[in-house]
Motif scaffolding. Structure first.
Motif, PDB file in Angstrom:
ATOM      1  N   LYS A   8      31.970  43.377  35.017  1.00 12.91           N
ATOM      2  CA  LYS A   8      31.211  44.302  35.865  1.00 12.91           C
ATOM      3  C   LYS A   8      30.025  44.898  35.114  1.00 12.91           C
ATOM      4  CE  LYS A   8      31.735  47.930  39.228  1.00 12.91           C
ATOM      5  NZ  LYS A   8      32.684  48.649  40.039  1.00 12.91           N
ATOM      6  N   VAL A   9      30.255  45.389  33.897  1.00  8.37           N
ATOM      7  CA  VAL A   9      29.180  46.026  33.128  1.00  8.37           C
ATOM      8  C   VAL A   9      28.107  45.010  32.758  1.00  8.37           C
ATOM      9  CG1 VAL A   9      28.633  47.177  30.954  1.00  8.37           C
ATOM     10  CG2 VAL A   9      30.619  47.905  32.283  1.00  8.37           C
ATOM     11  N   THR A  10      28.511  43.847  32.274  1.00  3.28           N
ATOM     12  CA  THR A  10      27.518  42.839  31.908  1.00  3.28           C
ATOM     13  C   THR A  10      26.823  42.281  33.145  1.00  3.28           C
ATOM     14  OG1 THR A  10      29.244  41.138  31.807  1.00  3.28           O
ATOM     15  CG2 THR A  10      28.606  42.193  29.731  1.00  3.28           C
ATOM     16  N   GLY A  11      27.528  42.228  34.264  1.00  2.00           N
ATOM     17  CA  GLY A  11      26.893  41.811  35.514  1.00  2.00           C
ATOM     18  C   GLY A  11      25.781  42.767  35.909  1.00  2.00           C
ATOM     19  N   ALA A  18      17.452  40.563  35.074  1.00  4.75           N
ATOM     20  CA  ALA A  18      16.908  39.564  35.994  1.00  4.75           C
ATOM     21  C   ALA A  18      15.744  40.143  36.777  1.00  4.75           C
ATOM     22  CB  ALA A  18      17.998  39.073  36.937  1.00  4.75           C
ATOM     23  N   ALA A  19      15.882  41.373  37.219  1.00  2.00           N
ATOM     24  CA  ALA A  19      14.778  42.010  37.946  1.00  2.00           C
ATOM     25  C   ALA A  19      13.536  42.085  37.065  1.00  2.00           C
ATOM     26  CB  ALA A  19      15.194  43.400  38.415  1.00  2.00           C
ATOM     27  N   LEU A  20      13.738  42.417  35.792  1.00  2.17           N
ATOM     28  CA  LEU A  20      12.599  42.476  34.865  1.00  2.17           C
ATOM     29  C   LEU A  20      11.988  41.095  34.642  1.00  2.17           C
ATOM     30  CD1 LEU A  20      13.994  45.031  32.251  1.00  2.17           C
ATOM     31  CD2 LEU A  20      12.275  45.427  34.029  1.00  2.17           C
ATOM     32  N   TYR A  21      12.831  40.055  34.504  1.00  2.34           N
ATOM     33  CA  TYR A  21      12.322  38.691  34.330  1.00  2.34           C
ATOM     34  C   TYR A  21      11.509  38.251  35.547  1.00  2.34           C
ATOM     35  CZ  TYR A  21      15.229  37.705  30.227  1.00  2.34           C
ATOM     36  OH  TYR A  21      15.804  37.700  28.982  1.00  2.34           O
ATOM     37  N   ILE A  22      12.017  38.536  36.728  1.00  2.00           N
ATOM     38  CA  ILE A  22      11.329  38.111  37.949  1.00  2.00           C
ATOM     39  C   ILE A  22      10.010  38.857  38.092  1.00  2.00           C
ATOM     40  CG2 ILE A  22      11.464  38.107  40.467  1.00  2.00           C
ATOM     41  CD1 ILE A  22      14.523  37.556  40.092  1.00  2.00           C
ATOM     42  N   ILE A  23      10.009  40.159  37.834  1.00  2.00           N
ATOM     43  CA  ILE A  23       8.768  40.939  37.892  1.00  2.00           C
ATOM     44  C   ILE A  23       7.768  40.417  36.863  1.00  2.00           C
ATOM     45  CG2 ILE A  23       7.766  43.222  37.438  1.00  2.00           C
ATOM     46  CD1 ILE A  23      10.342  44.386  38.718  1.00  2.00           C
ATOM     47  N   GLN A  62      20.026  34.383  36.556  1.00  2.00           N
ATOM     48  CA  GLN A  62      20.655  35.560  35.974  1.00  2.00           C
ATOM     49  C   GLN A  62      20.986  36.580  37.058  1.00  2.00           C
ATOM     50  OE1 GLN A  62      18.644  36.928  32.519  1.00  2.00           O
ATOM     51  NE2 GLN A  62      20.207  38.427  32.041  1.00  2.00           N
ATOM     52  N   LEU A  63      20.138  36.703  38.058  1.00  2.00           N
ATOM     53  CA  LEU A  63      20.418  37.605  39.175  1.00  2.00           C
ATOM     54  C   LEU A  63      21.662  37.152  39.937  1.00  2.00           C
ATOM     55  CD1 LEU A  63      19.432  40.051  40.851  1.00  2.00           C
ATOM     56  CD2 LEU A  63      18.127  38.425  42.227  1.00  2.00           C
ATOM     57  N   ILE A  64      21.754  35.854  40.201  1.00  2.00           N
ATOM     58  CA  ILE A  64      22.928  35.318  40.897  1.00  2.00           C
ATOM     59  C   ILE A  64      24.194  35.559  40.077  1.00  2.00           C
ATOM     60  CG2 ILE A  64      24.041  33.187  41.672  1.00  2.00           C
ATOM     61  CD1 ILE A  64      21.191  32.188  42.412  1.00  2.00           C
ATOM     62  N   ALA A  65      24.109  35.276  38.766  1.00  2.00           N
ATOM     63  CA  ALA A  65      25.270  35.481  37.896  1.00  2.00           C
ATOM     64  C   ALA A  65      25.682  36.948  37.872  1.00  2.00           C
ATOM     65  CB  ALA A  65      24.955  34.990  36.488  1.00  2.00           C
ATOM     66  N   GLY A  66      24.710  37.842  37.774  1.00  2.00           N
ATOM     67  CA  GLY A  66      25.019  39.269  37.749  1.00  2.00           C
ATOM     68  C   GLY A  66      25.679  39.739  39.030  1.00  2.00           C
ATOM     69  N   ILE A  67      25.151  39.291  40.159  1.00  2.00           N
ATOM     70  CA  ILE A  67      25.724  39.683  41.450  1.00  2.00           C
ATOM     71  C   ILE A  67      27.142  39.138  41.587  1.00  2.00           C
ATOM     72  CG2 ILE A  67      25.542  39.345  43.941  1.00  2.00           C
ATOM     73  CD1 ILE A  67      22.457  39.494  43.547  1.00  2.00           C
ATOM     74  N   MET A  83      32.013  31.854  34.783  1.00  2.00           N
ATOM     75  CA  MET A  83      31.791  31.231  33.475  1.00  2.00           C
ATOM     76  C   MET A  83      30.641  30.237  33.541  1.00  2.00           C
ATOM     77  SD  MET A  83      35.411  30.507  31.622  1.00  2.00           S
ATOM     78  CE  MET A  83      36.571  30.475  32.962  1.00  2.00           C
ATOM     79  N   VAL A  84      30.617  29.423  34.585  1.00  2.00           N
ATOM     80  CA  VAL A  84      29.557  28.423  34.739  1.00  2.00           C
ATOM     81  C   VAL A  84      28.200  29.120  34.859  1.00  2.00           C
ATOM     82  CG1 VAL A  84      28.629  26.653  36.276  1.00  2.00           C
ATOM     83  CG2 VAL A  84      31.055  26.661  35.722  1.00  2.00           C
ATOM     84  N   TRP A  85      28.115  30.163  35.670  1.00  2.00           N
ATOM     85  CA  TRP A  85      26.851  30.883  35.804  1.00  2.00           C
ATOM     86  C   TRP A  85      26.444  31.530  34.480  1.00  2.00           C
ATOM     87  CZ3 TRP A  85      23.219  30.161  39.118  1.00  2.00           C
ATOM     88  CH2 TRP A  85      23.512  29.682  40.381  1.00  2.00           C
ATOM     89  N   GLY A  86      27.402  32.037  33.721  1.00  2.00           N
ATOM     90  CA  GLY A  86      27.089  32.600  32.408  1.00  2.00           C
ATOM     91  C   GLY A  86      26.533  31.553  31.459  1.00  2.00           C
TER      92      GLY A  86
END
Length: 139
Positions: A8-11, A18-23, A62-67, A83-86
């Motif tokens: 949860k915390v790392t997500g 991810a928001a920063l990367y996309i921006i 990263q956004l998908i993995a976090g969500i 795990m795969v998304w990570g």
């Protein structure tokens, strides 16, 4: 479950990053389009466009993995998907680091640590969640 807090915390951290990367990707792409419109387009190389694609695609992954991490932090059934998304996020971070070095940027240890530690802890949380089924007695 032991890994749900890690996940949860790392997500949440991955969603913020991810928001920063996309921006950043949109900002860099906009600057590139502006430069091309002003006649400096010939100075933009294929590596610029590749870095832009990697930044945006990595940010989306990263956004998908976090969500998914936040949504499924208490579910052991989806731990393997997390795990795969990570692993995908780690691969994008390593590829971005290599691409930076190819473009002439010096090796940045801090970039390596931040790009691998949070996704690594995310993967660790997913592993702990997947092991929760093994340690639970059958009902």
């Amino acid at each position: 479950m032991k890994g749900h807090k890690f996940l949860k915390v790392t997500g949440i951290l991955m969603i913020i990053a991810a928001a920063l990367y996309i921006i950043a990707g949109v900002f860099i792409g906009g600057l590139g389009a502006l430069a091309a419109g002003l006649g400096a387009g010939s100075g933009l190389t294929a590596s610029f466009y590749l870095a832009l694609v990697v930044t945006l695609a990595g940010g989306v992954c990263q956004l998908i993995a976090g969500i998914k991490g936040v949504k499924h932090c208490k579910s052991s059934e989806n731990a393997k998907k997390c795990m795969v998304w990570g692993i995908v996020v780690v691969a994008f971070n390593l590829f971005a680091l290599i691409l930076d070095m190819v473009n002439g940027s010096p090796f940045d240890v801090m970039n390596l640590v931040t790009g691998l530690v949070v996704p690594g802890l995310y993967i660790y949380g997913a592993i702990l969640n997947s092991r929760a089924d093994d340690s639970q007695p059958a009902a």
